[in-house]
Design a protein around this motif. Structure first.
Motif, PDB file in Angstrom:
ATOM      1  N   ALA A  98       0.808  14.279 -11.884  1.00  8.82           N
ATOM      2  CA  ALA A  98       0.691  13.329 -10.772  1.00  8.82           C
ATOM      3  C   ALA A  98       0.631  14.061  -9.442  1.00  8.82           C
ATOM      4  N   ALA A  99       1.402  15.144  -9.315  1.00  5.79           N
ATOM      5  CA  ALA A  99       1.391  15.917  -8.070  1.00  5.79           C
ATOM      6  C   ALA A  99       0.023  16.541  -7.840  1.00  5.79           C
ATOM      7  N   HIS A 100      -0.585  17.079  -8.899  1.00  7.12           N
ATOM      8  CA  HIS A 100      -1.922  17.668  -8.749  1.00  7.12           C
ATOM      9  C   HIS A 100      -2.951  16.591  -8.400  1.00  7.12           C
ATOM     10  N   LEU A 101      -2.805  15.408  -8.953  1.00  4.00           N
ATOM     11  CA  LEU A 101      -3.701  14.298  -8.606  1.00  4.00           C
ATOM     12  C   LEU A 101      -3.565  13.958  -7.131  1.00  4.00           C
ATOM     13  N   VAL A 102      -2.317  13.868  -6.657  1.00  2.44           N
ATOM     14  CA  VAL A 102      -2.068  13.567  -5.243  1.00  2.44           C
ATOM     15  C   VAL A 102      -2.718  14.627  -4.350  1.00  2.44           C
ATOM     16  N   LEU A 103      -2.563  15.900  -4.718  1.00  2.00           N
ATOM     17  CA  LEU A 103      -3.095  16.973  -3.881  1.00  2.00           C
ATOM     18  C   LEU A 103      -4.618  16.999  -3.867  1.00  2.00           C
ATOM     19  N   ARG A 104      -5.247  16.589  -4.972  1.00  2.00           N
ATOM     20  CA  ARG A 104      -6.722  16.539  -4.966  1.00  2.00           C
ATOM     21  C   ARG A 104      -7.209  15.587  -3.882  1.00  2.00           C
ATOM     22  N   HIS A 105      -6.534  14.462  -3.742  1.00  2.99           N
ATOM     23  CA  HIS A 105      -6.931  13.512  -2.696  1.00  2.99           C
ATOM     24  C   HIS A 105      -6.460  13.975  -1.317  1.00  2.99           C
TER      25      HIS A 105
ATOM     26  N   LEU B 259       9.106  12.186  -0.626  1.00  5.78           N
ATOM     27  CA  LEU B 259       7.687  11.921  -0.862  1.00  5.78           C
ATOM     28  C   LEU B 259       7.485  11.274  -2.227  1.00  5.78           C
ATOM     29  N   ALA B 260       8.200  11.771  -3.244  1.00  7.04           N
ATOM     30  CA  ALA B 260       8.090  11.186  -4.578  1.00  7.04           C
ATOM     31  C   ALA B 260       8.500   9.726  -4.557  1.00  7.04           C
ATOM     32  N   GLY B 261       9.553   9.414  -3.780  1.00  2.20           N
ATOM     33  CA  GLY B 261       9.987   8.027  -3.667  1.00  2.20           C
ATOM     34  C   GLY B 261       8.958   7.162  -2.963  1.00  2.20           C
ATOM     35  N   GLN B 262       8.316   7.713  -1.923  1.00  3.08           N
ATOM     36  CA  GLN B 262       7.296   6.960  -1.194  1.00  3.08           C
ATOM     37  C   GLN B 262       6.080   6.676  -2.077  1.00  3.08           C
ATOM     38  N   LEU B 263       5.711   7.649  -2.890  1.00  7.03           N
ATOM     39  CA  LEU B 263       4.515   7.492  -3.730  1.00  7.03           C
ATOM     40  C   LEU B 263       4.806   6.781  -5.052  1.00  7.03           C
ATOM     41  N   GLY B 264       6.073   6.787  -5.449  1.00  2.97           N
ATOM     42  CA  GLY B 264       6.445   6.111  -6.687  1.00  2.97           C
ATOM     43  C   GLY B 264       6.097   6.887  -7.937  1.00  2.97           C
ATOM     44  N   VAL B 265       6.008   8.217  -7.839  1.00  2.00           N
ATOM     45  CA  VAL B 265       5.721   9.055  -9.004  1.00  2.00           C
ATOM     46  C   VAL B 265       6.594  10.295  -8.953  1.00  2.00           C
ATOM     47  N   GLU B 266       6.810  10.918 -10.116  1.00  9.66           N
ATOM     48  CA  GLU B 266       7.510  12.188 -10.159  1.00  9.66           C
ATOM     49  C   GLU B 266       6.543  13.307  -9.773  1.00  9.66           C
ATOM     50  N   LEU B 267       6.945  14.136  -8.838  1.00 14.51           N
ATOM     51  CA  LEU B 267       6.078  15.218  -8.375  1.00 14.51           C
ATOM     52  C   LEU B 267       6.473  16.579  -8.945  1.00 14.51           C
ATOM     53  N   LEU B 268       7.752  16.733  -9.293  1.00 18.55           N
ATOM     54  CA  LEU B 268       8.240  18.020  -9.776  1.00 18.55           C
ATOM     55  C   LEU B 268       9.001  17.830 -11.072  1.00 18.55           C
ATOM     56  N   GLU B 269       8.956  18.859 -11.906  1.00 22.80           N
ATOM     57  CA  GLU B 269       9.760  18.852 -13.113  1.00 22.80           C
ATOM     58  C   GLU B 269      10.313  20.248 -13.343  1.00 22.80           C
TER      59      GLU B 269
ATOM     60  N   MET C  29       0.858  -1.205   0.000  1.00 16.52           N
ATOM     61  CA  MET C  29       0.000   0.000   0.000  1.00 16.52           C
ATOM     62  C   MET C  29       0.888   1.246   0.000  1.00 16.52           C
ATOM     63  N   THR C  30       0.508   2.262  -0.756  1.00 19.65           N
ATOM     64  CA  THR C  30       1.283   3.496  -0.849  1.00 19.65           C
ATOM     65  C   THR C  30       1.337   4.202   0.497  1.00 19.65           C
ATOM     66  N   GLU C  31       2.515   4.721   0.852  1.00 19.84           N
ATOM     67  CA  GLU C  31       2.690   5.434   2.117  1.00 19.84           C
ATOM     68  C   GLU C  31       2.419   6.923   1.896  1.00 19.84           C
ATOM     69  N   TRP C  32       1.448   7.463   2.652  1.00 23.67           N
ATOM     70  CA  TRP C  32       1.088   8.870   2.544  1.00 23.67           C
ATOM     71  C   TRP C  32       1.610   9.599   3.784  1.00 23.67           C
TER      72      TRP C  32
ATOM     73  N   LYS D 233       2.916  15.286   6.625  1.00 25.39           N
ATOM     74  CA  LYS D 233       3.834  16.426   6.725  1.00 25.39           C
ATOM     75  C   LYS D 233       4.403  16.783   5.356  1.00 25.39           C
ATOM     76  N   LYS D 234       4.809  15.782   4.606  1.00 23.78           N
ATOM     77  CA  LYS D 234       5.379  16.036   3.290  1.00 23.78           C
ATOM     78  C   LYS D 234       4.301  16.523   2.312  1.00 23.78           C
ATOM     79  N   LEU D 235       3.081  16.016   2.472  1.00 22.18           N
ATOM     80  CA  LEU D 235       1.980  16.483   1.621  1.00 22.18           C
ATOM     81  C   LEU D 235       1.697  17.969   1.862  1.00 22.18           C
ATOM     82  N   ARG D 236       1.818  18.407   3.106  1.00 20.95           N
ATOM     83  CA  ARG D 236       1.616  19.825   3.404  1.00 20.95           C
ATOM     84  C   ARG D 236       2.698  20.675   2.727  1.00 20.95           C
ATOM     85  N   ILE D 237       3.917  20.145   2.680  1.00 17.26           N
ATOM     86  CA  ILE D 237       4.991  20.861   1.995  1.00 17.26           C
ATOM     87  C   ILE D 237       4.666  20.985   0.507  1.00 17.26           C
ATOM     88  N   LEU D 238       4.179  19.904  -0.085  1.00 18.10           N
ATOM     89  CA  LEU D 238       3.821  19.917  -1.505  1.00 18.10           C
ATOM     90  C   LEU D 238       2.700  20.922  -1.760  1.00 18.10           C
TER      91      LEU D 238
END
Length: 309
Positions: free
Chosen positions: A63-70, A42-52, A1-4, A7-12
């Motif tokens: 992917a980052a915007h998708l994560v933030l919607r949830h 956080l990107a490593g925990q979620l397994g997706v690129e969050l920044l470019e 299961m993905t680790e959320w 604290k890191k989500l608030r930074i994002l």
């Protein structure tokens, strides 16, 4: 299961709101390198690129915007949990930090506090922080206030998942004229009748925008003779015959000058809309809910047409 990691989500989310890593670090009292490291983790925990990269800056990926919607749903649920826990630990007599623009403090906040103190139940401890209308949402986002009073013109859209908005009242704008002005006793003054007058309003900010927009809607661009932000200064200049000004009725009810005549602009009906805002989910907390209720009652007493009952 993905680790959320909350604290890191608030930074994002802060990076999304602030736009740069440096501004994010300043807002969160972190170093830019720490922000970058946390987001990389956080990107490593979620397994997706969050920044470019985007030039010298970075931007959020899809992917980052998708994560933030949830994540917004998670943040709202945490606000509700925090509100309920605070209510459990403190009862209804908790602390509520209120950020409010200057005229809202004497017209709405102070009467609401008096109303809470007059009740049979102990009221929350209300801590007031005066802030510009546009600044209120920055304080709310940063967690520096629990409830913000602002103007609808500066409010986020109702679709913004971070906030819950509560319309409070419509505040009419009257025109302040010096005694002896040709329109001081006119039967039905209009803004267009003042197109040739010298005007007094702030050099920038919300009141400059409100005055300019109201005059332009009446068909003219106001000539700014003097720049002032405080209502005491503005009305003193009007009293001295140095110009005219639009004044919200919330302010004029607290500021009285013998040499100033306030006239209602029935034909134009310029106005501003006052709203309260909390972080989404926080409105369920007993203390915040009681302060909101008191503010709503005071706003109703002020009247939807802007006159005290």
């Amino acid at each position: 299961m993905t680790e959320w990691d909350v604290k890191k989500l608030r930074i994002l989310r802060t990076l999304r709101d602030r736009g740069t890593v440096t501004a994010t670090a300043e807002a969160l009292l972190m170093t830019p390198s720490a922000v970058s490291q946390q987001l990389t983790n956080l990107a490593g925990q979620l397994g997706v690129e969050l920044l470019e990269p985007q030039g010298r800056r970075v931007r959020l990926t899809d992917a980052a915007h998708l994560v933030l919607r949830h994540a917004e749903a998670v943040f709202a649920q945490l606000e509700r949990a925090d509100a309920e826990l605070t209510g459990y630990l403190r009862g209804e007599a908790g602390e509520v930090r209120v950020g409010a623009f200057s005229t809202a403090v004497p017209a709405l906040v102070v009467p609401a506090v008096r109303l809470l103190r007059a009740g049979d139940r102990p009221g929350p401890d209300v801590r007031v922080r005066e802030a510009e209308a546009a600044q209120a949402y920055e304080l709310l986002t940063a967690g520096e206030v629990d409830l913000a009073l602002s103007l609808a013109a500066h409010a986020p859209t109702a679709r913004d998942p971070r906030f819950s908005l509560f319309p409070l009242l419509v505040d009419p704008l009257d025109v302040a004229l010096p005694v002896g002005h040709p329109l001081a006793d006119a039967p039905a003054p209009r803004l267009a009748d003042l197109a040739a007058d010298r005007w007094i309003f702030g050099g920038s900010g919300p009141w400059s925008e409100i005055t300019t927009a109201a005059c332009e809607a009446a068909g003219f661009v106001p000539e700014q003779a003097h720049s002032a932000a405080g209502w005491t200064a503005i009305l003193a200049l009007v009293e001295a015959g140095m110009g005219v000004a639009l004044v919200p009725r919330m302010a004029s009810s607290e500021q009285r000058r013998e040499g100033v005549v306030m006239r209602v602009l029935e034909a134009d009906r310029p106005r501003r809309h006052v709203v309260a805002a909390v972080r989404h989910g926080a409105e369920t907390g007993p203390a915040v809910a009681r302060v909101l209720e008191a503010l709503t009652d005071i706003a109703a007493a002020f009247g939807r047409d802007g006159s005290f009952s």
